[in-house]
Scaffold this active site. Structure first.
Site, PDB file in Angstrom:
ATOM      1  N   TYR A   1     -21.792 -22.187 -15.562  1.00  0.00           N
ATOM      2  CA  TYR A   1     -21.249 -23.490 -15.957  1.00  0.00           C
ATOM      3  C   TYR A   1     -19.928 -23.284 -16.676  1.00  0.00           C
ATOM      4  O   TYR A   1     -19.823 -22.415 -17.546  1.00  0.00           O
ATOM      5  CB  TYR A   1     -22.238 -24.208 -16.880  1.00  0.00           C
ATOM      6  CG  TYR A   1     -21.734 -25.535 -17.414  1.00  0.00           C
ATOM      7  CD1 TYR A   1     -21.570 -26.635 -16.562  1.00  0.00           C
ATOM      8  CD2 TYR A   1     -21.434 -25.701 -18.766  1.00  0.00           C
ATOM      9  CE1 TYR A   1     -21.112 -27.857 -17.049  1.00  0.00           C
ATOM     10  CE2 TYR A   1     -20.981 -26.922 -19.254  1.00  0.00           C
ATOM     11  CZ  TYR A   1     -20.830 -27.995 -18.396  1.00  0.00           C
ATOM     12  OH  TYR A   1     -20.377 -29.206 -18.874  1.00  0.00           O
TER      13      TYR A   1
ATOM     14  N   ASP B   1     -14.901 -16.526 -18.528  1.00  0.00           N
ATOM     15  CA  ASP B   1     -15.172 -17.719 -19.327  1.00  0.00           C
ATOM     16  C   ASP B   1     -16.066 -17.275 -20.482  1.00  0.00           C
ATOM     17  O   ASP B   1     -17.277 -17.146 -20.342  1.00  0.00           O
ATOM     18  CB  ASP B   1     -15.844 -18.791 -18.464  1.00  0.00           C
ATOM     19  CG  ASP B   1     -16.175 -20.044 -19.273  1.00  0.00           C
ATOM     20  OD1 ASP B   1     -15.920 -20.041 -20.504  1.00  0.00           O
ATOM     21  OD2 ASP B   1     -16.688 -21.011 -18.679  1.00  0.00           O
TER      22      ASP B   1
ATOM     23  N   LYS C   1     -16.535 -23.218 -28.431  1.00  0.00           N
ATOM     24  CA  LYS C   1     -17.713 -23.067 -29.301  1.00  0.00           C
ATOM     25  C   LYS C   1     -17.381 -22.366 -30.629  1.00  0.00           C
ATOM     26  O   LYS C   1     -16.828 -23.001 -31.515  1.00  0.00           O
ATOM     27  CB  LYS C   1     -18.845 -22.397 -28.515  1.00  0.00           C
ATOM     28  CG  LYS C   1     -19.219 -23.293 -27.303  1.00  0.00           C
ATOM     29  CD  LYS C   1     -20.505 -23.008 -26.607  1.00  0.00           C
ATOM     30  CE  LYS C   1     -20.834 -24.181 -25.688  1.00  0.00           C
ATOM     31  NZ  LYS C   1     -20.882 -23.893 -24.286  1.00  0.00           N
TER      32      LYS C   1
HETATM   33  C1  LIG Z   1     -20.120 -24.834 -23.214  1.00  0.00           C
HETATM   34  C2  LIG Z   1     -19.397 -24.146 -22.126  1.00  0.00           C
HETATM   35  C3  LIG Z   1     -18.261 -24.709 -21.517  1.00  0.00           C
HETATM   36  C4  LIG Z   1     -17.798 -26.105 -21.812  1.00  0.00           C
HETATM   37  O1  LIG Z   1     -17.383 -26.263 -23.126  1.00  0.00           O
HETATM   38  P1  LIG Z   1     -17.322 -27.769 -23.740  1.00  0.00           P
HETATM   39  O2  LIG Z   1     -16.743 -27.554 -25.092  1.00  0.00           O
HETATM   40  O3  LIG Z   1     -18.729 -28.262 -23.733  1.00  0.00           O
HETATM   41  O4  LIG Z   1     -16.430 -28.555 -22.858  1.00  0.00           O
HETATM   42  C5  LIG Z   1     -17.568 -23.954 -20.608  1.00  0.00           C
HETATM   43  N1  LIG Z   1     -17.971 -22.710 -20.287  1.00  0.00           N
HETATM   44  C6  LIG Z   1     -19.050 -22.136 -20.832  1.00  0.00           C
HETATM   45  C7  LIG Z   1     -19.434 -20.755 -20.454  1.00  0.00           C
HETATM   46  C8  LIG Z   1     -19.813 -22.842 -21.758  1.00  0.00           C
HETATM   47  O5  LIG Z   1     -20.922 -22.283 -22.266  1.00  0.00           O
END
Ligand SMILES: *Cc1c(COP(=O)(O)O)cnc(C)c1O
Length: 432
Positions: free
Chosen positions: A144, A239, A267
Site C-alpha cells: 500500500y 516506500d 508517519k
Molecule cells: C501509511 C502509508 C502510506 C500513506 O500514508 P498517509 O499518511 O496515510 O497518506 C503510504 N505508504 C506506506 C507504506 C504506508 O504505510
C-alpha cells in the site's frame, strides 16, 4: 467494560461523516464492532469515551514510536506554538529537519516535505516519471502506498497484465500505467523488465511490507530489485512511510544494506503531526520545481508545528539509539509469548516480525506474499481481536496491519498482553 458512549458517538458521526470515520482503516468493519472514540492518550495507553483504558499497539498506525505525549515532543510543540502556526514562508527548522533526514538516511541527498505519506508517494512517482521520461510504474500486490490514483492497483493475475484499479473513480487509463507483481518473486520482476524495461519509470515497494500484515523481504530480494532497476535505468523507490525510523533509525535500507534511488517517508517523521517527505539522489531531486520541470507544491508543507514535533522525535531517536534494541526486544517477547500461547491453545498461527513490527496470521504459513497473507482465517482474527479488546488490549482492527511496539510499553505491559492473549486464544479455540 462497556462502549455505550463510543457507540452513541459513532451513530452521531455517521450523520455527516462517510461511515463515521475520516479514514476507512479506523472503522471496525472487519472485526464486527463499532470503532472506539478516543478521548486522550498517555504513554502506552489510550483512553476511550467511556473511560476504558487500553494498551496501545496501533500507535496512530505507526507514528507514536515514543508513545503518547512524550515530554520533549510536547515541549517542542509548545515552543513552536508560542511563535505562530503557519507562515507560508521558509523557516529555519525546515533546514534542521532536512539536514537531519539526510544524515540519518544517507541515500537521501535532497528532500522535500509534504503533508502525508500519500503525497510523498504521489510526488515520488511523478519525479521518477519526469526524470526517466517513462510512464509505467511497477508495484507489488498487497503493498500500500496511500490513496494515489495509479497506486490503488493490486491487479493480480498474470505477470505483465495491465493494472485494474481496486477503487471506483480511478480512470482506467491511470490504472493501466501500473503493473502489479507478486511480492518476493524476483523472477516476476525480471520477466516484466525483459518485456517492457524501457518503458518502466520506477519500481516502488514497501521494503518490509506492513500493509498486508508484516511480511519481510526474502533473502536477496531487495538486492535483486536493486540490480534489475539499475540495469534497466528505472528508479528504485523504497516506500519507507512505515518502516522509516521504525525497523532501524535509517529504515529498511539501513537494516538490509540496500540503497534505493528515492525514499518516501511519513508517519514517524511527523511525531504524531501530519508530515510526509520524499527525497533521494541529488540529480533526480533536481527535477523538482522550482529548480526542475516536475511541479509539486503545498500551502502547509513544512508547517512549523508539524516540523517541530517531527524534529523533536527524530532528535530523540537519533540521540537514543538504544530505543531500537529496547522495542525490538519487547516485540520479540510479545511474538514468542503469543506464539507459545497459540500452540498451548491449539490455535494455528504464523507470527511474522521485523524489528518492532509484528503480525499474527491464523494459517500455517509461511506468509511471504499476498496469497499466503490472505490465506489467514480472518474470522479467527476477528474473534481474537474482540477478545483482546475486551481485555484492554488495542490491536490494529485488521488482519492486514502490523502491530507496532512503542518505547513506552513496559515489560510488565508486554507480560500482561501475553496473559490476555493466552486467555483470548483459549476463547478462540473454544469458538472454532
Ligand atoms: C501509511 C502509508 C502510506 C500513506 O500514508 P498517509 O499518511 O496515510 O497518506 C503510504 N505508504 C506506506 C507504506 C504506508 O504505510
Amino acid at each position: 467494560m462497556n462502549h455505550i458512549r463510543s457507540s452513541s458517538l459513532f451513530a452521531q458521526a455517521q450523520r455527516h461523516i462517510p461511515g463515521g470515520v475520516n479514514s476507512p482503516a479506523r472503522a471496525f468493519n472487519a472485526v464486527g464492532r463499532d470503532p472506539l472514540f478516543i478521548e486522550r492518550a498517555d504513554g502506552s495507553r489510550l483512553y476511550d469515551a467511556d473511560g476504558n483504558s487500553y494498551l496501545d499497539y496501533v500507535g496512530s498506525w505507526g507514528p507514536m514510536i515514543l508513545g503518547h505525549r512524550h515530554p520533549a515532543v510536547l515541549e517542542a510543540l509548545n515552543e513552536a506554538l508560542r511563535r505562530g502556526t503557519s507562515y507560508g514562508a521558509p523557516t529555519s527548522s525546515e533546514i534542521d529537519i532536512a539536514d537531519l533526514i539526510c544524515e540519518i538516511v544517507p541515500s537521501i541527498e535532497s528532500v522535500r516535505l509534504v503533508n502525508s505519506g500519500t503525497e510523498a508517494t504521489m510526488s515520488a512517482i511523478r519525479v521518477a516519471r519526469g526524470y526517466t521520461g517513462r510512464d509505467l510504474v511497477v508495484k507489488f500486490i498487497g503493498n500500500y502506498h496511500g490513496h494515489v490514483d495509479s497506486l490503488l492497483v493490486k491487479a493480480g493475475s498474470g505477470l505483465a497484465t495491465l493494472g485494474i484499479s481496486d477503487s471506483a473513480g480511478v480512470p482506467a487509463a491511470f490504472a493501466a500505467t501500473t503493473i502489479a507483481l507478486p511480492f518476493n518473486s524476483l523472477a516476476a520482476v525480471e520477466e516484466c523488465f525483459e518485456a517492457r524495461g524501457d518503458k518502466i519509470a520506477c519500481v516502488i515497494l514497501e521494503p518490509v511490507v506492513g500493509n498486508m500484515g508484516c511480511v519481510p523481504p526474502g533473502e536477496g530480494y531487495l538486492e535483486g530489485l536493486r540490480k534489475i532497476t539499475q540495469k534497466h535505468g528505472a528508479v528504485l523507490i523504497f516506500d519507507e512511510v512505515m518502516t522509516g525510523f521504525r525497523v532501524a533509525l535509517g529504515g529498511a535500507q539501513q537494516r538490509y544494506g540496500v540503497t534505493p534511488d528515492m525514499t518516501t517517508l511519513g508517519k514517524i517523521i511527523g511525531g504524531g503531526l501530519p508530515v510526509g517527505a520524499y527525497g533521494g539522489r541529488k540529480d533526480i531531486m533536481a527535477k523538482v520545481s522550482p529548480v526542475g520541470p516536475v511541479y509539486q507544491a503545498g500551502t502547509l508543507s513544512g508547517n512549523p508545528l508539524a516540523v517541530a514535533a517531527g524534529l523533536a522525535t527524530l532528535k530523540l531517536l537519533k540521540g537514543e539509539p538504544q530505543v531500537y534494541e529496547n522495542i525490538e526486544r519487547k516485540a520479540k517477547m510479545l511474538a514468542q509469548g503469543v506464539a507459545a500461547a497459540a500452540a498451548a491453545a491449539g490455535v494455528t498461527m504464523t507470527v511474522n516480525r521485523v524489528a518492532s513490527m509484528v503480525t499474527f496470521f491464523f494459517n500455517p504459513g509461511p506468509v511471504t506474499d499476498w496469497d499466503s497473507a490472505s490465506a489467514s482465517r480472518t474470522d479467527v482474527f476477528g474473534t481474537f481481536f474482540r477478545a483482546m479488546l475486551d481485555r484492554g488490549i488495542y490491536l490494529p482492527c485488521s488482519q492486514y496491519e502490523a502491530i507496532f511496539v512503542s518505547a513506552s510499553l513496559s515489560e510488565e505491559d508486554i507480560e500482561a498482553t501475553i496473559r490476555a492473549a493466552a486467555e483470548s486464544l483459549k476463547e478462540v479455540a473454544s469458538k472454532s
